[in-house]
Design an enzyme around this catalytic site. Structure first.
Site, PDB file in Angstrom:
ATOM      1  N   GLU A   1       0.682  -1.268  -0.474  1.00  0.00           N
ATOM      2  CA  GLU A   1      -0.005   0.473  -0.613  1.00  0.00           C
ATOM      3  C   GLU A   1       1.507   1.487   0.136  1.00  0.00           C
ATOM      4  O   GLU A   1       0.526   2.097  -0.648  1.00  0.00           O
ATOM      5  CB  GLU A   1      -0.991   0.142   1.219  1.00  0.00           C
ATOM      6  CG  GLU A   1      -1.820  -1.275   1.245  1.00  0.00           C
ATOM      7  CD  GLU A   1      -2.959  -1.077   2.848  1.00  0.00           C
ATOM      8  OE1 GLU A   1      -4.069  -0.885   2.430  1.00  0.00           O
ATOM      9  OE2 GLU A   1      -2.388  -1.045   3.702  1.00  0.00           O
TER      10      GLU A   1
ATOM     11  N   GLU B   1      -9.874   5.531   8.090  1.00  0.00           N
ATOM     12  CA  GLU B   1     -10.023   6.132   9.337  1.00  0.00           C
ATOM     13  C   GLU B   1     -10.003   7.656   9.449  1.00  0.00           C
ATOM     14  O   GLU B   1      -9.903   9.054   9.847  1.00  0.00           O
ATOM     15  CB  GLU B   1     -10.250   5.869  11.292  1.00  0.00           C
ATOM     16  CG  GLU B   1     -10.990   4.612  10.924  1.00  0.00           C
ATOM     17  CD  GLU B   1     -10.301   3.270  10.749  1.00  0.00           C
ATOM     18  OE1 GLU B   1      -9.364   3.632   9.647  1.00  0.00           O
ATOM     19  OE2 GLU B   1     -10.318   1.911  11.074  1.00  0.00           O
TER      20      GLU B   1
ATOM     21  N   TYR C   1     -18.961  23.784  -3.774  1.00  0.00           N
ATOM     22  CA  TYR C   1     -18.298  21.697  -4.435  1.00  0.00           C
ATOM     23  C   TYR C   1     -16.954  21.322  -5.522  1.00  0.00           C
ATOM     24  O   TYR C   1     -16.315  20.656  -5.144  1.00  0.00           O
ATOM     25  CB  TYR C   1     -18.940  21.114  -4.957  1.00  0.00           C
ATOM     26  CG  TYR C   1     -20.150  21.641  -6.194  1.00  0.00           C
ATOM     27  CD1 TYR C   1     -19.463  21.266  -7.360  1.00  0.00           C
ATOM     28  CD2 TYR C   1     -21.559  21.776  -6.329  1.00  0.00           C
ATOM     29  CE1 TYR C   1     -20.283  21.050  -8.948  1.00  0.00           C
ATOM     30  CE2 TYR C   1     -22.035  22.554  -7.299  1.00  0.00           C
ATOM     31  CZ  TYR C   1     -20.907  22.287  -8.862  1.00  0.00           C
ATOM     32  OH  TYR C   1     -21.012  22.291  -9.702  1.00  0.00           O
TER      33      TYR C   1
ATOM     34  N   LYS D   1     -11.423   2.288  -0.168  1.00  0.00           N
ATOM     35  CA  LYS D   1     -10.650   1.774  -0.887  1.00  0.00           C
ATOM     36  C   LYS D   1     -11.109   0.793  -2.186  1.00  0.00           C
ATOM     37  O   LYS D   1     -11.556  -0.171  -1.635  1.00  0.00           O
ATOM     38  CB  LYS D   1      -9.232   0.881  -0.296  1.00  0.00           C
ATOM     39  CG  LYS D   1      -8.713   1.019   0.817  1.00  0.00           C
ATOM     40  CD  LYS D   1      -7.337   0.153   0.874  1.00  0.00           C
ATOM     41  CE  LYS D   1      -6.948   1.362   2.491  1.00  0.00           C
ATOM     42  NZ  LYS D   1      -6.061   0.505   2.502  1.00  0.00           N
TER      43      LYS D   1
END
Length: 115
Positions: free
Chosen positions: A21, A72, A52, A97
């Site tokens: 990762e 998180e 936005y 993911k």
């Protein structure tokens, strides 16, 4: 309270604890909903809401410049941007993911915070 939502925004980010990762950025799907002042709709004034397009660009820029071990932590980072920098009174984020585990489409977290 009115809400703006951004669904399935694809972002390349450095996130994870495993060597595979950390080797390269990963594709994340981010969906974000945030509260905005009611006055924006009443006055038809972009200056009274949260743009936005600015949010999307800011998230992409911030996530490209950092590494997070945990989704998180990444989620809390984005929520704090929305609450503190953009002044949103309430934020909900879903981050996943994509294709990270064999036979699993998405793995992610969902976080909701308000003032």
């Amino acid at each position: 309270m009115d809400f703006i939502f951004i669904e399935d925004m694809r972002v390349e980010a450095h996130v994870g604890i495993y060597d595979r990762e950390r080797a390269a950025p990963q594709t994340l799907d981010i969906s974000l909903t945030f509260g905005v002042p009611d006055e924006a709709a009443q006055d038809d004034d972009i200056a009274k809401t949260i743009d936005y397009a600015v949010v999307i660009e800011r998230i992409r820029t911030e996530l490209a410049a950092r590494h997070f071990n945990l989704l998180e932590t990444l989620g809390e980072y984005v929520i704090n941007l929305m609450l503190n920098d953009f002044g949103a009174p309430w934020v909900k984020i879903s981050i996943a993911k994509v294709g990270i585990a064999r036979g699993v489409k998405r793995v992610g977290v969902q976080i909701e915070r308000g003032r």
